[in-house]
Design a protein around this motif. Structure first.
Motif, PDB file in Angstrom:
ATOM      1  N   ALA A 136       1.429  10.000 -19.830  1.00 18.49           N
ATOM      2  CA  ALA A 136       2.650   9.630 -19.107  1.00 18.49           C
ATOM      3  C   ALA A 136       3.180   8.198 -20.064  1.00 18.49           C
ATOM      4  CB  ALA A 136       2.124   9.323 -17.605  1.00 18.49           C
ATOM      5  N   ASP A 137       2.308   7.443 -20.048  1.00 25.04           N
ATOM      6  CA  ASP A 137       2.947   6.177 -21.186  1.00 25.04           C
ATOM      7  C   ASP A 137       3.673   6.460 -22.517  1.00 25.04           C
ATOM      8  OD1 ASP A 137      -0.228   6.448 -21.503  1.00 25.04           O
ATOM      9  OD2 ASP A 137       0.823   5.729 -23.250  1.00 25.04           O
ATOM     10  N   VAL A 177      11.659   6.632 -22.643  1.00 22.11           N
ATOM     11  CA  VAL A 177      12.677   6.821 -21.432  1.00 22.11           C
ATOM     12  C   VAL A 177      13.221   5.432 -21.172  1.00 22.11           C
ATOM     13  CG1 VAL A 177      13.114   7.798 -19.168  1.00 22.11           C
ATOM     14  CG2 VAL A 177      11.796   9.107 -20.882  1.00 22.11           C
ATOM     15  N   ALA A 178      12.038   4.554 -20.623  1.00 17.95           N
ATOM     16  CA  ALA A 178      12.275   3.264 -20.384  1.00 17.95           C
ATOM     17  C   ALA A 178      13.348   2.282 -21.498  1.00 17.95           C
ATOM     18  CB  ALA A 178      11.180   2.407 -20.077  1.00 17.95           C
ATOM     19  N   TRP A 196       6.354   2.500 -16.900  1.00 18.13           N
ATOM     20  CA  TRP A 196       5.667   2.305 -18.015  1.00 18.13           C
ATOM     21  C   TRP A 196       4.360   1.417 -18.272  1.00 18.13           C
ATOM     22  CZ3 TRP A 196       6.694  -0.892 -22.727  1.00 18.13           C
ATOM     23  CH2 TRP A 196       6.022  -0.395 -23.899  1.00 18.13           C
ATOM     24  N   LEU A 197       4.713   0.305 -17.775  1.00 17.19           N
ATOM     25  CA  LEU A 197       3.522  -0.620 -18.018  1.00 17.19           C
ATOM     26  C   LEU A 197       2.418  -0.401 -16.927  1.00 17.19           C
ATOM     27  CD1 LEU A 197       5.615  -4.038 -17.862  1.00 17.19           C
ATOM     28  CD2 LEU A 197       4.709  -2.929 -19.802  1.00 17.19           C
ATOM     29  N   VAL A 198       2.782   0.166 -15.654  1.00 18.65           N
ATOM     30  CA  VAL A 198       1.546   0.491 -14.848  1.00 18.65           C
ATOM     31  C   VAL A 198       0.766   1.786 -15.580  1.00 18.65           C
ATOM     32  CG1 VAL A 198       1.154   1.823 -12.701  1.00 18.65           C
ATOM     33  CG2 VAL A 198       2.851  -0.081 -12.752  1.00 18.65           C
ATOM     34  N   ALA A 199       1.483   2.746 -16.558  1.00 16.95           N
ATOM     35  CA  ALA A 199       0.820   3.698 -17.017  1.00 16.95           C
ATOM     36  C   ALA A 199      -0.244   3.159 -18.061  1.00 16.95           C
ATOM     37  CB  ALA A 199       1.889   4.863 -17.468  1.00 16.95           C
ATOM     38  N   LEU A 200       0.546   2.041 -18.643  1.00 15.97           N
ATOM     39  CA  LEU A 200      -0.478   1.577 -19.858  1.00 15.97           C
ATOM     40  C   LEU A 200      -1.554   1.014 -19.229  1.00 15.97           C
ATOM     41  CD1 LEU A 200       2.471  -0.273 -22.405  1.00 15.97           C
ATOM     42  CD2 LEU A 200       0.925   2.035 -22.678  1.00 15.97           C
TER      43      LEU A 200
END
Lengths: 231, 47
Positions: A3-4, A10-11, A201-205
């Protein structure tokens, strides 16, 4: 594909579009001038903070209900990213307030409630960081994660009910529209989408780090068993 | 509106991106440290 790895590019594109629109598409506000453009990162960070804390509360409910480790990881990761964006709200807000209100900070109801919200989730993170690996700690944190989100409607209502200095973004105190220029409103939502994608993105990381930590803990246990000294 | 306020605009956007960059660096370091530990544990398990 992770996901990241998808969310990162995209972000990044969404942030570039949002910056272009904030500086080159949105009109300059008549009374505040250029400094009003802080609005686009300040408000989008505030909405993103709310999304993150709602995600923490939702994942905490799922954890308490189903006992899912994935939900617990999501709760922890979104609380951390939520605190990051709440901190950014409390940095960008005072910088905008200084030239407009003449002061970096006032004990306005919305500002005070936002500080309390930040404090609740910093408490949540401290509980997770220093409470140990005990399952009871995860459950206490989940309850705090759910209770903390109740401050968000209080923040929304406080602007309308109490006579603070902070303007209302979506509605005037009398319940009518925001009074914002339609282009500014559109740019604000584009910026909110971009910042929300950045947060996702940060949450996925962050969740990836937690998954690796869990994997390492499992290997450590396997190694202990192999060496005949169970943990 | 004086041009002096441009500094506030630059400061707000700069601090926003510095905050994000510092957080990404922190996560990258954490991920690196945990992956290193994972590699060591896998090697010890193989022996």
């Amino acid at each position: 594909m992770r996901a990241d790895a998808i969310l990162g590019p995209v972000a990044a594109v969404a942030m570039l579009v949002a910056l272009y629109m904030a500086f080159l598409v949105a009109p300059t506000e008549a009374s505040m001038g250029l400094v009003q453009r802080i609005f686009y990162i300040h408000v989008s960070s505030a909405f993103t903070t709310y999304f993150c804390f709602f995600a923490t509360a939702g994942a905490s409910i799922a954890y308490l209900w189903k006992g899912s480790e994935g939900a617990d990881r999501l709760a922890n990761a979104s609380a951390e990213v939520g605190v990051l964006f709440c901190t950014l709200v409390m940095i960008t807000g005072p910088i905008w307030a200084r030239p407009i209100w003449g002061a970096y900070w006032t004990w306005d109801p919305r500002l005070t409630m936002t500080l309390i919200l930040w404090g609740i989730y910093v408490g949540y993170l401290m509980l997770r960081a220093f409470g140990g690996e005990d399952e009871a700690v995860a459950r206490y944190a989940a309850v705090l994660g759910i209770a903390g989100v109740l401050a968000i409607p209080v923040i929304r209502v406080s602007v309308r009910l109490l006579q603070g200095m902070h303007p209302s973004v979506l509605q005037q105190r009398d319940g009518s529209g925001s009074g914002l220029d339609p282009t500014m409103t559109m740019v604000m939502w584009v910026a909110t989408l971009a910042v929300a994608l950045l947060a996702a993105w940060l949450v996925a990381l962050r969740m990836r780090v937690e998954r690796t930590v869990t994997e390492a803990a499992a290997l450590r246990r396997a190694l202990d068993l192999q060496q005949g000294s169970p943990a | 509106m004086s041009d002096n306020n441009l500094g506030y605009l630059v400061a707000a956007y700069s601090l926003f991106f510095i905050g994000i960059a510092l957080y990404v660096r922190r996560i990258a370091r954490l991920q690196g440290a945990v992956e290193e530990e994972l590699r060591e544990l896998r090697e010890r398990l193989k022996r």
